[in-house]
Enzyme design. Structure first.
Site, short mmCIF file in Angstrom:
data_model
loop_
_atom_site.label_atom_id
_atom_site.label_comp_id
_atom_site.label_asym_id
_atom_site.label_seq_id
_atom_site.Cartn_x
_atom_site.Cartn_y
_atom_site.Cartn_z
N CYS A 120 -84.97 -90.36 58.14
CA CYS A 120 -85.42 -88.97 58.16
C CYS A 120 -86.73 -88.88 57.39
O CYS A 120 -86.93 -89.62 56.44
CB CYS A 120 -84.38 -88.07 57.50
SG CYS A 120 -84.79 -86.32 57.68
N CYS A 122 -87.95 -86.21 55.66
CA CYS A 122 -88.12 -85.15 54.66
C CYS A 122 -88.41 -85.64 53.25
O CYS A 122 -89.08 -84.96 52.48
CB CYS A 122 -86.93 -84.19 54.65
SG CYS A 122 -85.38 -84.92 54.14
N LYS A 195 -74.96 -81.91 62.34
CA LYS A 195 -75.41 -81.68 60.97
C LYS A 195 -75.83 -80.22 60.85
O LYS A 195 -76.70 -79.75 61.57
CB LYS A 195 -76.58 -82.60 60.64
CG LYS A 195 -77.16 -82.36 59.25
CD LYS A 195 -78.22 -83.36 58.90
CE LYS A 195 -78.83 -83.04 57.55
NZ LYS A 195 -79.86 -84.01 57.17
N GLU A 233 -73.80 -81.51 70.76
CA GLU A 233 -74.68 -82.42 70.01
C GLU A 233 -74.09 -83.84 69.99
O GLU A 233 -74.79 -84.82 70.17
CB GLU A 233 -74.83 -81.92 68.56
CG GLU A 233 -75.80 -80.77 68.39
CD GLU A 233 -77.27 -81.23 68.40
OE1 GLU A 233 -77.52 -82.43 68.62
OE2 GLU A 233 -78.15 -80.39 68.19
N LYS A 248 -71.37 -83.28 59.27
CA LYS A 248 -71.89 -83.06 57.93
C LYS A 248 -72.25 -81.61 57.74
O LYS A 248 -72.91 -81.05 58.61
CB LYS A 248 -73.13 -83.94 57.74
CG LYS A 248 -73.86 -83.72 56.44
CD LYS A 248 -75.07 -84.58 56.39
CE LYS A 248 -75.79 -84.22 55.10
NZ LYS A 248 -77.12 -84.69 55.05
N SER A 274 -73.56 -83.57 48.68
CA SER A 274 -73.86 -83.39 47.26
C SER A 274 -73.21 -82.14 46.66
O SER A 274 -72.60 -82.21 45.59
CB SER A 274 -75.37 -83.35 47.05
OG SER A 274 -75.97 -82.34 47.84
C1 PBG Z 1 -82.10 -85.82 54.97
C2 PBG Z 1 -80.72 -85.70 54.44
C3 PBG Z 1 -80.16 -84.67 53.69
C4 PBG Z 1 -78.87 -85.09 53.35
C5 PBG Z 1 -78.69 -86.34 53.92
N1 PBG Z 1 -79.83 -86.68 54.61
C6 PBG Z 1 -80.74 -83.39 53.19
C7 PBG Z 1 -81.05 -82.29 54.09
O1 PBG Z 1 -80.91 -82.35 55.30
O2 PBG Z 1 -81.53 -81.30 53.56
C8 PBG Z 1 -77.89 -84.30 52.50
C9 PBG Z 1 -76.95 -85.13 51.70
C10 PBG Z 1 -76.22 -84.41 50.63
O3 PBG Z 1 -76.36 -83.19 50.40
O4 PBG Z 1 -75.44 -85.09 49.97
N2 PBG Z 1 -82.43 -84.96 55.99
#
Ligand code: PBG
Length: 323
Positions: A120, A122, A195, A233, A248, A274
């Protein structure tokens, strides 16, 4: 029929009886531990919002991955925090980037631990979005080549599996094609298929320094209100070549995990994210709940809902308790 002849409590009376009829059992082999790899050296920074988790520089990884392997955990999932960010996330697909180098370091240290990488943009873009920006919008198709390049450099560095988490349409197919063209057809793709745009990612954005600098992720991550769309999806990712499909977050989406399990025959992963971790740690830290007990209850529920594997910051703690 019924009470008083039927008494469900008969089978709950003692621990051996309860153990005998237990339907769901968490195993260490089900758990994947996420690791945050940061640039620089001799760095081991605690992540304040995720007690017990750190950002580690590559030279600090050796002891960490040996500990993870010795606990019997099968795999780690790598996230990178690069030194520099730019508009197009160049650090993400740099063959000498932080995750690419971390893969080589881990593979030199331990052989019997799967290295999975999050794919990813980001964490690597200055604007913090998961794709590139064209006229103020996330440009889906312009992002695909970069994501595929990122996955390719991970696999070439020795990653055992790649896990795209960006939610661009068509990225699983784009990654599969590039891997296959480079004779990496043996590398599986675990797609973050369903997601959601979730408030539960809050602590992660501190950990990975990846908060969007404008707007939010709702134009590419899913609306928490939608269930049928998750199946669409997942179906699309499977058609594009995903080997494992992920839901997720996990805890507020157990119904989605269940539906994906019922509808498809691929392995299903769930990401215990998280915020789900930090809530338990905060409440346990205040003495309001029994942290270990709640942790096992959560992991068991995710598995009972249908997940075959669970990505979780609790992996090390759970492995210690289970062995
Ligand atoms: C990257 C990504 C994210 C998470 C996993 N890969 C963050 C997001 O999409 O903002 C979140 C993992 C977590 O909160 O433990 N895109």
């Amino acid at each position: 029929m019924g009470f008083p002849r039927d008494r469900p409590r008969r089978l709950r009376r003692t621990e051996p009886l309860r153990r005998l009829i237990r339907e769901t059992q968490i195993e260490v082999a089900d758990l994947i531990y996420p690791l945050f790899i940061t640039h620089g050296r001799r760095t081991r920074e605690a992540i304040t919002s995720m007690p017990g988790c750190c950002r580690l520089s590559i030279d600090e990884l050796g002891g960490e991955v040996r500990e993870i392997r010795d606990l019997g955990l099968p795999a780690v999932l790598l996230f990178g925090i690069p030194e520099r960010k730019d508009e197009v996330g160049s650090g993400a697909y740099d063959p000498r980037g932080v995750v690419q180098e971390a893969i080589r370091a881990i593979k030199a240290e331990v052989k019997d631990l799967l290295v999975i990488t999050d794919v990813c943009l980001c964490e690597y873009t200055s604007h913090g979005h998961c794709g590139v920006i064209q006229e103020g919008e996330i440009d889906n198709d312009a992002s695909l080549g970069l994501l595929a390049q990122m996955a390719l450099t991970h696999a070439q560095a020795g990653a055992d599996m790649v896990a795209p988490s960006d939610m661009m349409d068509g990225r699983v197919g784009a990654i599969r094609r590039v891997l296959d063209e480079h004779h990496l057809s043996q590398i599986p793709i675990m797609s973050y298929a369903a997601k959601y745009a979730s408030g539960f990612y809050g602590p992660f954005r501190e950990a990975a320094d990846s908060a969007p600098q404008f707007g939010d992720r709702r134009s590419y991550q899913m609306d928490p209100s939608n269930g049928r769309e998750a199946l669409r999806e997942v179906r699309m990712d499977i058609e594009e070549g995903a080997d494992i499909v992920m839901v997720k977050p996990a805890l507020a989406y157990l119904d989605i995990i269940w539906q994906v399990r019922q509808s498809f025959d691929l392995p299903v992963a769930a990401y215990n994210v998280s915020g789900e971790y930090s809530m338990v740690k905060a409440a346990a830290g205040n003495g309001w709940i029994d942290g270990s007990r709640v942790m096992l209850e959560i992991l068991t529920a995710i598995k009972r809902a249908g997940a075959d594997l669970i990505l979780t910051y609790f992996a090390k703690e759970a492995a210690e308790l289970l062995s």
